[in-house]
Design an enzyme around this catalytic site. Structure first.
Site, PDB file in Angstrom:
ATOM      1  N   THR A 115      -1.576  -1.670  11.110  1.00  0.00           N
ATOM      2  CA  THR A 115      -0.557  -1.338  10.446  1.00  0.00           C
ATOM      3  C   THR A 115      -0.434  -2.342   9.171  1.00  0.00           C
ATOM      4  O   THR A 115      -0.089  -1.947   7.546  1.00  0.00           O
ATOM      5  CB  THR A 115       1.099  -2.014  10.818  1.00  0.00           C
ATOM      6  OG1 THR A 115       1.131  -1.606  12.616  1.00  0.00           O
ATOM      7  CG2 THR A 115       2.397  -1.828  10.997  1.00  0.00           C
TER       8      THR A 115
ATOM      9  N   ARG B 166      -7.517   9.236  18.164  1.00  0.00           N
ATOM     10  CA  ARG B 166      -5.812   8.783  19.026  1.00  0.00           C
ATOM     11  C   ARG B 166      -5.275  10.764  17.648  1.00  0.00           C
ATOM     12  O   ARG B 166      -6.320  10.917  16.973  1.00  0.00           O
ATOM     13  CB  ARG B 166      -5.119   8.156  18.479  1.00  0.00           C
ATOM     14  CG  ARG B 166      -5.472   6.678  19.415  1.00  0.00           C
ATOM     15  CD  ARG B 166      -5.156   5.578  18.719  1.00  0.00           C
ATOM     16  NE  ARG B 166      -5.953   4.785  19.407  1.00  0.00           N
ATOM     17  CZ  ARG B 166      -5.646   3.471  19.027  1.00  0.00           C
ATOM     18  NH1 ARG B 166      -5.322   2.788  18.405  1.00  0.00           N
ATOM     19  NH2 ARG B 166      -6.733   2.698  19.536  1.00  0.00           N
TER      20      ARG B 166
ATOM     21  N   ARG C 273       2.680   2.380  22.352  1.00  0.00           N
ATOM     22  CA  ARG C 273       2.252   3.140  20.995  1.00  0.00           C
ATOM     23  C   ARG C 273       1.630   4.381  21.362  1.00  0.00           C
ATOM     24  O   ARG C 273       1.356   4.865  21.297  1.00  0.00           O
ATOM     25  CB  ARG C 273       0.672   2.339  20.468  1.00  0.00           C
ATOM     26  CG  ARG C 273       0.782   2.772  19.271  1.00  0.00           C
ATOM     27  CD  ARG C 273      -1.297   1.445  18.534  1.00  0.00           C
ATOM     28  NE  ARG C 273      -1.354   1.440  19.508  1.00  0.00           N
ATOM     29  CZ  ARG C 273      -2.908   1.046  18.855  1.00  0.00           C
ATOM     30  NH1 ARG C 273      -3.047   0.287  18.043  1.00  0.00           N
ATOM     31  NH2 ARG C 273      -4.028   1.133  20.253  1.00  0.00           N
TER      32      ARG C 273
ATOM     33  N   ARG D 278      -8.047  -4.436  27.156  1.00  0.00           N
ATOM     34  CA  ARG D 278      -7.723  -5.165  25.145  1.00  0.00           C
ATOM     35  C   ARG D 278      -6.818  -6.180  25.476  1.00  0.00           C
ATOM     36  O   ARG D 278      -6.765  -7.327  24.878  1.00  0.00           O
ATOM     37  CB  ARG D 278      -6.871  -4.000  24.832  1.00  0.00           C
ATOM     38  CG  ARG D 278      -7.445  -2.920  24.403  1.00  0.00           C
ATOM     39  CD  ARG D 278      -6.362  -1.933  23.842  1.00  0.00           C
ATOM     40  NE  ARG D 278      -7.386  -0.118  23.415  1.00  0.00           N
ATOM     41  CZ  ARG D 278      -8.377   0.419  21.813  1.00  0.00           C
ATOM     42  NH1 ARG D 278      -7.700  -0.356  21.367  1.00  0.00           N
ATOM     43  NH2 ARG D 278      -8.955   1.075  22.518  1.00  0.00           N
TER      44      ARG D 278
ATOM     45  N   ASN E 221       2.419 -12.244  13.489  1.00  0.00           N
ATOM     46  CA  ASN E 221       3.657 -10.799  13.377  1.00  0.00           C
ATOM     47  C   ASN E 221       4.163 -10.883  13.731  1.00  0.00           C
ATOM     48  O   ASN E 221       4.156  -9.867  14.758  1.00  0.00           O
ATOM     49  CB  ASN E 221       1.902 -10.075  12.572  1.00  0.00           C
ATOM     50  CG  ASN E 221       3.185  -8.523  12.849  1.00  0.00           C
ATOM     51  OD1 ASN E 221       3.686  -7.729  11.611  1.00  0.00           O
ATOM     52  ND2 ASN E 221       1.836  -7.124  13.343  1.00  0.00           N
TER      53      ASN E 221
END
Ligand code: ATP
Ligand SMILES: Nc1nc2c(ncn2[C@@H]2O[C@H](COP(=O)(O)O)[C@@H](O)[C@H]2O)c(=O)[nH]1
Length: 210
Positions: free
Chosen positions: A31, A56, A149, A160, A183
């Site tokens: 992003t 994806r 997501r 992950r 973030n």
């Protein structure tokens, strides 16, 4: 006097320093990279990695990644065509020498979006990037962002999140990253990222306007 002139000349010839964005999957690296590429056209270029994972929806071959089979990737690694490569969440990823060179040839600041294994490997090269760690506000928020997501299977998501916990310990090692950016609010994180890269940005802007 001569030495100062000489070192400036050498650094100008070397071009702008690349930037490594690392951090847990879902922390917001792509992003933030996309925002830099969008705001600073002709200043940044993306090092397109190779991967064996499936694209994806919305991802483009040659733009987001070079999507390859394990055989092709392993063969290229064996031929010495990669700066670094790693297995992450069951898939292979790697930065080819050609991908970085393509960005350097245009005198752009090369953005590498790589995992912690990649960071360690790049540290053994002469790439000399600025190392930026993008940190999620918490593991709970990271999990929510990854789930929202909607790109990962439950198995991939768990892998992950496990990797994220390890990463968030490693990033505390002194000297591994030049800057750690949390973030939380995207605009704040982006402002901090731009600030960290301002010297390199101005270097390229100066070259472009001369
Ligand atoms: N500050 C933020 N606040 C809320 N959502 C965010 C923020 N930053 C990124 N996101 C969202 O979180 C999700 C993960 O972000 P992104 O895909 O950029 O992460 P990433 O670090 O590149 O992950 P990966 O390593 O898996 O490619 C995306 O859906 C993105 O829109
Ligand atoms: N070591 C490397 N890691 C890479 C590279 N390209 C991407 N990545 C990292 O993989 C994970 C997962 O990415 P995703 O697109 O499947 O979500 C993420 O942490 C990336 O930073 C690479 O060339 N080398």
């Amino acid at each position: 006097m001569f030495m100062r002139y000489f070192s400036r000349l050498v650094s100008a010839m070397a071009g702008p320093r690349p930037v490594v964005l690392s951090g847990p999957s879902g922390a917001g690296k792509s992003t933030l990279a996309k925002k830099l590429l969008e705001e600073y056209k002709g200043i940044f270029g993306f090092s397109v990695s190779h991967t064996t994972r499936n694209p994806r929806s919305g991802e483009e071959n040659g733009k987001d990644y070079h999507y390859v089979t394990r055989e092709v990737m392993q063969d290229s690694i064996d031929k010495g065509e990669f700066i670094e490569s790693a297995v992450f969440s069951g898939n292979m990823y790697g930065t080819s020498k050609a991908s970085v060179q393509a960005v350097k040839d245009k005198n752009l600041i090369c953005i590498l979006d790589i995992d912690m294994q990649g960071v360690r490997a790049v540290k053994t090269t002469d790439l000399n990037p600025i190392y930026v760690y993008i940190q999620p506000p918490s593991l709970t928020i990271l999990e929510k962002r990854l789930r929202d997501r909607k790109t990962e299977s439950e198995e991939s998501l768990q892998k992950r999140l496990e990797a994220a916990q390890v990463d968030m310990e490693i990033c505390k090692e002194p000297g591994i990253f030049d800057i750690i950016i949390v973030n939380d609010d995207l605009d704040n994180a982006y402002a901090k990222l731009k600030q960290a890269l301002i010297e390199e940005i101005e270097k390229v802007q100066k070259i472009n306007s001369s």
